[in-house]
Design a protein around this motif. Structure first.
Motif, short mmCIF file in Angstrom:
data_model
loop_
_atom_site.label_atom_id
_atom_site.label_comp_id
_atom_site.label_asym_id
_atom_site.label_seq_id
_atom_site.Cartn_x
_atom_site.Cartn_y
_atom_site.Cartn_z
N LEU A 47 13.64 -9.49 -7.62
CA LEU A 47 12.76 -9.68 -6.48
C LEU A 47 11.31 -9.58 -6.95
N PRO A 48 10.44 -10.50 -6.55
CA PRO A 48 9.05 -10.47 -7.01
C PRO A 48 8.28 -9.28 -6.43
N ASP A 49 7.34 -8.76 -7.21
CA ASP A 49 6.51 -7.66 -6.74
C ASP A 49 5.56 -8.15 -5.65
N PRO A 50 5.24 -7.32 -4.66
CA PRO A 50 4.34 -7.72 -3.58
C PRO A 50 3.00 -8.25 -4.06
N LEU A 51 2.43 -7.63 -5.10
CA LEU A 51 1.12 -8.08 -5.57
C LEU A 51 1.20 -9.49 -6.13
N LEU A 52 2.33 -9.82 -6.76
CA LEU A 52 2.46 -11.10 -7.44
C LEU A 52 2.93 -12.21 -6.51
N VAL A 53 3.34 -11.83 -5.28
CA VAL A 53 3.81 -12.83 -4.31
C VAL A 53 2.59 -13.45 -3.64
N LEU A 54 2.22 -14.62 -4.08
CA LEU A 54 1.08 -15.32 -3.50
C LEU A 54 1.41 -16.80 -3.57
N THR A 110 2.77 -3.60 -8.04
CA THR A 110 3.56 -4.18 -9.13
C THR A 110 3.92 -3.06 -10.11
N MET A 111 4.66 -3.40 -11.15
CA MET A 111 5.12 -2.42 -12.13
C MET A 111 5.88 -1.26 -11.48
N PHE A 112 6.73 -1.59 -10.54
CA PHE A 112 7.54 -0.56 -9.89
C PHE A 112 8.51 0.05 -10.90
#
Length: 250
Positions: free
Chosen positions: A231-238, A143-145
């Motif tokens: 686009l949602p961050d990978p860490l936040l995609v749950l 996240t925080m890209f």
């Protein structure tokens, strides 16, 4: 006593600003005395020995008074310094990094952040201030890209039970865009002391968790807002079901 300006660009900034420099005309040796005690010589002070005639390299060394091994300063123009300062560049600029070595240890000090790193027995760069954690080869927390100033650490023994962590310094935040994405940098300027925040990467719940201070949480929220994307961050995609399962597992 020598003028400090002659050492600029040859030594880390701390050795220019926080010491006074005395030249022994007889030996050609320069003693670096702390500004708190400029008139008091001490055998354990840092000393610069310049060899001009016998071909021996110049030496900048400190001999501790407790009988410990001598400590040598790594030249800021050396390949070793360049490599290590690059690893730590997300937290600190090279001029504020001090890298030293003894016969059996190599250590990098970020004195403004009160952080110390060293090469451990497995040749990984470990954080002495956060024992058991080394600099991760994969510098992304999911996240925080677009945030330039963050350092990701992982457990040194690869344990799945210990989460990865991320260190983010406190400073003046500058933001803009890099193509379609955000570009966020944190500038610490000339501050003598730099605060930093540590967050744990919780992959089960898809979030960063920090300490309980409100300031740390607000800082995290602000950085999330600046680096957010459509686009949602990978860490936040749950998914919701995954969150429920993770919460039940706790």
């Amino acid at each position: 006593m020598l003028d400090s300006y002659i050492f600029i660009s040859d030594f880390p900034k701390a050795f220019v600003d926080e010491y006074v420099h005395w030249l022994d005309l007889g030996t050609g040796e320069v003693e670096f005395r702390p500004v708190e005690s400029p008139w008091t010589p001490d055998p354990s002070n840092w000393r610069l020995v310049v060899h001009n005639t016998d071909g021996a390299p110049s030496l900048f060394r400190k001999i501790p008074g407790d009988g410990a091994a001598p400590v040598d300063l790594i030249d800021i123009r050396s390949a070793t310094f360049q490599m290590i300062s690059h690893l730590l560049s997300a937290l600190e600029s090279p001029e504020h990094i001090i890298i030293t070595c003894t016969l059996d240890a190599l250590e990098a000090s970020l004195s403004r952040l009160h952080l110390v790193f060293f090469v451990n027995q497995t040749s990984e760069f470990e954080c002495r201030s956060i024992p058991g954690y080394v600099i991760d080869d994969f510098q992304s927390c999911g996240t925080m890209f677009g945030l330039k100033n963050q350092l990701v650490l992982r457990p040194s023994h690869g344990s799945l039970e210990m989460p990865r962590r991320v260190i983010i310094p406190q400073g003046d935040i500058k933001f803009g865009s890099d193509g379609d994405f955000a570009s966020v940098s944190i500038q610490t300027g000339t501050a003598r002391h730099v605060q930093w925040h540590e967050y744990t990467i919780d992959t089960d719940l898809g979030r960063l968790t920090g300490n309980v201070s409100l300031h740390s949480k607000l800082y995290q929220c602000y950085l999330h807002a600046l680096t957010s994307h459509c686009l949602p961050d990978p860490l936040l995609v749950l998914s919701e079901s995954e969150r429920v399962c993770a919460l039940r597992a706790e």
